[in-house]
Design a protein around this motif. Sequence first.
Motif, PDB file in Angstrom:
ATOM      1  N   GLU A  54     -10.262  11.307 -23.192  1.00 48.81           N
ATOM      2  CA  GLU A  54     -11.432  11.127 -24.047  1.00 48.81           C
ATOM      3  C   GLU A  54     -12.500  12.137 -23.662  1.00 48.81           C
ATOM      4  OE1 GLU A  54     -12.825   7.156 -23.745  1.00 48.81           O
ATOM      5  OE2 GLU A  54     -11.035   6.262 -24.683  1.00 48.81           O
ATOM      6  N   ARG A  55     -13.505  12.249 -24.542  1.00 46.42           N
ATOM      7  CA  ARG A  55     -14.641  13.115 -24.252  1.00 46.42           C
ATOM      8  C   ARG A  55     -15.514  12.462 -23.174  1.00 46.42           C
ATOM      9  NH1 ARG A  55     -16.851  17.362 -26.850  1.00 46.42           N
ATOM     10  NH2 ARG A  55     -15.422  17.050 -28.617  1.00 46.42           N
ATOM     11  N   ASN A  81     -15.769  18.613 -19.940  1.00 43.72           N
ATOM     12  CA  ASN A  81     -16.084  17.691 -21.025  1.00 43.72           C
ATOM     13  C   ASN A  81     -14.977  16.685 -21.297  1.00 43.72           C
ATOM     14  OD1 ASN A  81     -18.550  18.964 -21.447  1.00 43.72           O
ATOM     15  ND2 ASN A  81     -17.668  20.436 -22.893  1.00 43.72           N
ATOM     16  N   LEU A  82     -13.939  16.667 -20.471  1.00 47.25           N
ATOM     17  CA  LEU A  82     -12.799  15.773 -20.678  1.00 47.25           C
ATOM     18  C   LEU A  82     -12.716  14.769 -19.546  1.00 47.25           C
ATOM     19  CD1 LEU A  82     -10.077  18.336 -21.826  1.00 47.25           C
ATOM     20  CD2 LEU A  82     -11.639  17.001 -23.241  1.00 47.25           C
ATOM     21  N   TYR A 140      -4.852  15.734 -27.403  1.00 47.24           N
ATOM     22  CA  TYR A 140      -6.305  15.737 -27.578  1.00 47.24           C
ATOM     23  C   TYR A 140      -6.780  17.089 -28.113  1.00 47.24           C
ATOM     24  CZ  TYR A 140     -11.273  15.365 -26.476  1.00 47.24           C
ATOM     25  OH  TYR A 140     -12.638  15.357 -26.560  1.00 47.24           O
ATOM     26  N   GLU A 141      -6.222  18.161 -27.619  1.00 49.91           N
ATOM     27  CA  GLU A 141      -6.595  19.488 -28.118  1.00 49.91           C
ATOM     28  C   GLU A 141      -6.212  19.649 -29.586  1.00 49.91           C
ATOM     29  OE1 GLU A 141      -4.837  22.310 -25.532  1.00 49.91           O
ATOM     30  OE2 GLU A 141      -6.228  21.943 -23.872  1.00 49.91           O
ATOM     31  N   LYS A 143      -6.013  17.248 -31.827  1.00 48.35           N
ATOM     32  CA  LYS A 143      -6.977  16.475 -32.619  1.00 48.35           C
ATOM     33  C   LYS A 143      -8.308  17.200 -32.726  1.00 48.35           C
ATOM     34  CE  LYS A 143      -5.077  11.910 -31.501  1.00 48.35           C
ATOM     35  NZ  LYS A 143      -5.328  10.595 -30.837  1.00 48.35           N
ATOM     36  N   GLU A 144      -8.733  17.828 -31.616  1.00 53.98           N
ATOM     37  CA  GLU A 144      -9.993  18.562 -31.661  1.00 53.98           C
ATOM     38  C   GLU A 144      -9.903  19.751 -32.615  1.00 53.98           C
ATOM     39  OE1 GLU A 144     -13.023  18.130 -30.242  1.00 53.98           O
ATOM     40  OE2 GLU A 144     -12.366  16.135 -29.644  1.00 53.98           O
ATOM     41  N   ASP A 145      -8.731  20.422 -32.636  1.00 53.35           N
ATOM     42  CA  ASP A 145      -8.553  21.544 -33.567  1.00 53.35           C
ATOM     43  C   ASP A 145      -8.622  21.065 -35.013  1.00 53.35           C
ATOM     44  OD1 ASP A 145      -8.309  23.203 -31.411  1.00 53.35           O
ATOM     45  OD2 ASP A 145      -6.102  23.192 -31.408  1.00 53.35           O
ATOM     46  N   GLU A 146      -8.003  19.915 -35.288  1.00 50.77           N
ATOM     47  CA  GLU A 146      -8.058  19.378 -36.653  1.00 50.77           C
ATOM     48  C   GLU A 146      -9.483  19.025 -37.051  1.00 50.77           C
ATOM     49  OE1 GLU A 146      -5.429  16.091 -36.788  1.00 50.77           O
ATOM     50  OE2 GLU A 146      -3.586  17.301 -36.629  1.00 50.77           O
ATOM     51  N   VAL A 147     -10.216  18.448 -36.120  1.00 53.56           N
ATOM     52  CA  VAL A 147     -11.612  18.104 -36.418  1.00 53.56           C
ATOM     53  C   VAL A 147     -12.424  19.367 -36.685  1.00 53.56           C
ATOM     54  CG1 VAL A 147     -13.708  17.101 -35.461  1.00 53.56           C
ATOM     55  CG2 VAL A 147     -11.538  15.933 -35.147  1.00 53.56           C
ATOM     56  N   ILE A 148     -12.187  20.415 -35.883  1.00 55.26           N
ATOM     57  CA  ILE A 148     -12.921  21.672 -36.081  1.00 55.26           C
ATOM     58  C   ILE A 148     -12.576  22.287 -37.430  1.00 55.26           C
ATOM     59  CG2 ILE A 148     -13.153  24.028 -35.227  1.00 55.26           C
ATOM     60  CD1 ILE A 148     -12.814  22.884 -32.388  1.00 55.26           C
TER      61      ILE A 148
END
Length: 336
Positions: A54-55, A81-82, A140-141, A143-148
């Motif tokens: 998580e963040r 940040n992780l 997690y990376e 998911k973060e790429d998809e969010v970006i």
Amino acid sequence: MAPAQRCPLCRQTFFCGRGHVYSRKHQRQLKVALYRLLPQVEAARKAVRTAQVERYVPEHERCCWCLCCSCEVRKHLSHGNLTVLYGGLLEHLSSPEHKKATNRFWWENKAEVQMKEKFLISPQDYARFKKSMVKGLDSYEEKEDEVIKEMAAQIREVEHNRQEVVQSVLEPQAVPDPEEGSSAPGSWKGTNSQIASTLQQPTYLDLPSAIELDWMNIGQPLTFIGHQDTPGAGNIHSGATPPWMVQDEECSSGNQQIGPSYEEFLKEKEKQKLKKLPLDRVGANFDHSSSTSAGWLPSFGRVWNNGRRWQSRHQFKTEAAARNKQSHKEKKRIVS
């Protein structure tokens, strides 16, 4: 006598040597302390198969107390940040120092042998946790790429809409030709708007003329007696005051009192107090409205300090007669 020793679980000093660890109180305190730490260890054991990433938030800096090592241990493992949930606790439970401290704690406090394995993590389980942690970081990376990517698409869409609005404002608007007349679309829009505005306006001011034209054009002989407009009456369409805004005469006077007065409230309050008192008390049925004379005192007289009791009645009568004479003389002086 054995030397004094202090038990950290029971928080007291004892002089019975090794016999204290077999007492009921010590065993009860030991179970309470172990079962307080057990839920956190079980939650960390569940994270061995599926590590959660998580963040970072400030709450991830919490620590838990290791009962075997007598020290604080970080529950989560954070880097940048992780944060890997229960990473710090699993790392501590799988360390050889924790294993030695657990064996010593179990031997010193005579705890149940079956519960020792619940507070230990094998090196194989910790290696499995590391593999799941790598997978969790990768997911997690992603998911973060998809969010970006979603945020970038939203930003591009907003920028495109902004550019369209700017272009529509900057483009020169077509001016209608006056020679074309009503065939131009702008003139049609103007006439339609004028018609709509005229239809929306109230036409109650033109009603009398329309009525006069109707009865004048009818072939049957009719007699017009005039408009029956009463002064001060009408409806809201003719500009009269609405009925819900008209004040009643009773309300406008302002003299009418709503509810009971303050004196009646106090009387009712006294009645409610008297209802709580017993019914058979002395003086409950006394009539306060009855008139009493000056001779209402009992026959035995008043309070006396010496002599006989009947003499106090004569003293009261003589004093009352003297007061009456004095008051009578004062009245004469005032009249004269």
